[in-house]
Enzyme design. Structure first.
Site, PDB file in Angstrom:
ATOM      1  N   TYR A   1     -10.027  16.526 -63.210  1.00  0.00           N
ATOM      2  CA  TYR A   1      -9.334  15.741 -62.186  1.00  0.00           C
ATOM      3  C   TYR A   1      -8.856  14.416 -62.781  1.00  0.00           C
ATOM      4  CZ  TYR A   1      -8.598  12.960 -57.963  1.00  0.00           C
ATOM      5  OH  TYR A   1      -8.049  12.144 -56.996  1.00  0.00           O
TER       6      TYR A   1
ATOM      7  N   SER B   1      -4.731   8.383 -58.464  1.00  0.00           N
ATOM      8  CA  SER B   1      -6.121   7.992 -58.239  1.00  0.00           C
ATOM      9  C   SER B   1      -6.534   6.969 -59.291  1.00  0.00           C
ATOM     10  CB  SER B   1      -7.026   9.218 -58.323  1.00  0.00           C
ATOM     11  OG  SER B   1      -8.395   8.848 -58.438  1.00  0.00           O
TER      12      SER B   1
END
Length: 250
Positions: free
Chosen positions: A151, A138
């Protein structure tokens, strides 16, 4: 990368980008195995796409990771591509009671599970004529999100270890590929009120980039964001978090 005639494992392959990749790879005459934690979801996907192979596995449990690898090496000896797609994300604040527990789960799922699977599959994959590990990352690896610290940290760790393993394996037939995703229209970012790409569109772009031999694959707008980040990292970080806050109406 050779994208036809492979035997592919996709973790988190019962929904979202994982399922979109599974469908796309099936159309390219690959044998595709999806792994997930939910029996019902796996059964639904299997019923809809009978050519898929489905196996249940909780990637946070090392015993289940070991069982998964042992089972697949026996049942699919030609397995040569592992796509580490499974991921979790939590909105976390240091003052939350479950702050630490959420980050542990994010690190286990998003970072430690892909690393462990790479280790457990390593010898098997190196003995294949061609093999690859594909880590789905990501942009949060470069632009940590205030609302998702765990995250972001897990994806930064995944990016770092992808680079390290790619260098370690540089003289082998085994590739390490990293994909950086933008916001995708999945359950993970359902609360984000912003433009998102469809899983099918993301999968199509990933397949295209893999076919062209890329080992570092930013998808969609992430290409532009990373270019800006190279020159203005501080400014880009502030802008990214402002965009997320606006998307959450915070």
């Amino acid at each position: 990368m050779k994208i036809e005639g492979n035997t592919v494992l996709i973790t988190g392959g019962d929904s979202g980008v994982g399922l979109a990749l599974a469908k796309a790879l099936l159309q390219l005459n690959n044998t595709v195995i999806i792994a997930g934690r939910n029996d019902e979801k796996l059964l639904q996907v299997k019923n809809k796409f009978p050519r898929l192979h489905a196996v249940k596995c909780d990637l946070c449990q090392d015993s289940e990771r070991k069982n998964l690898v042992s089972e697949l090496k026996n049942q699919f000896p030609e397995l040569n591509i592992v796509i580490n797609n499974a991921g979790v994300a939590f909105f976390s604040d240091l003052r939350d009671e479950n702050f630490y527990e959420n980050i542990v789960k994010e690190m286990e799922t998003n970072f430690l599970a892909p690393l462990r699977l790479a280790q457990l599959f390593s010898e098997h994959l190196r003995n294949q004529p061609y093999s690859a590990i594909v880590n789905i990352g990501s942009a949060a690896a470069f632009l940590p999100l205030t609302v998702m610290p765990g995250y972001s940290a897990s994806k930064a760790a995944l990016h770092s270890v992808s680079q390290s393993l790619r260098y370690q394996l540089r003289n082998t037939k085994m590739q390490v590929i990293e994909v950086l995703l933008p916001p995708v229209d999945t359950q993970m970012v359902v609360d984000f009120k912003m433009k998102k790409l469809s899983p099918d569109k993301v999968a199509a772009e990933i397949i295209k980039e893999l076919k062209e031999g890329r080992v570092f694959i930013p998808i969609g707008q992430i290409k532009i964001l990373l270019w800006i980040y190279r020159f203005f990292p501080g400014v880009m970080g502030v802008l990214a978090n402002r965009m997320v806050s606006n998307a959450l109406n915070k």
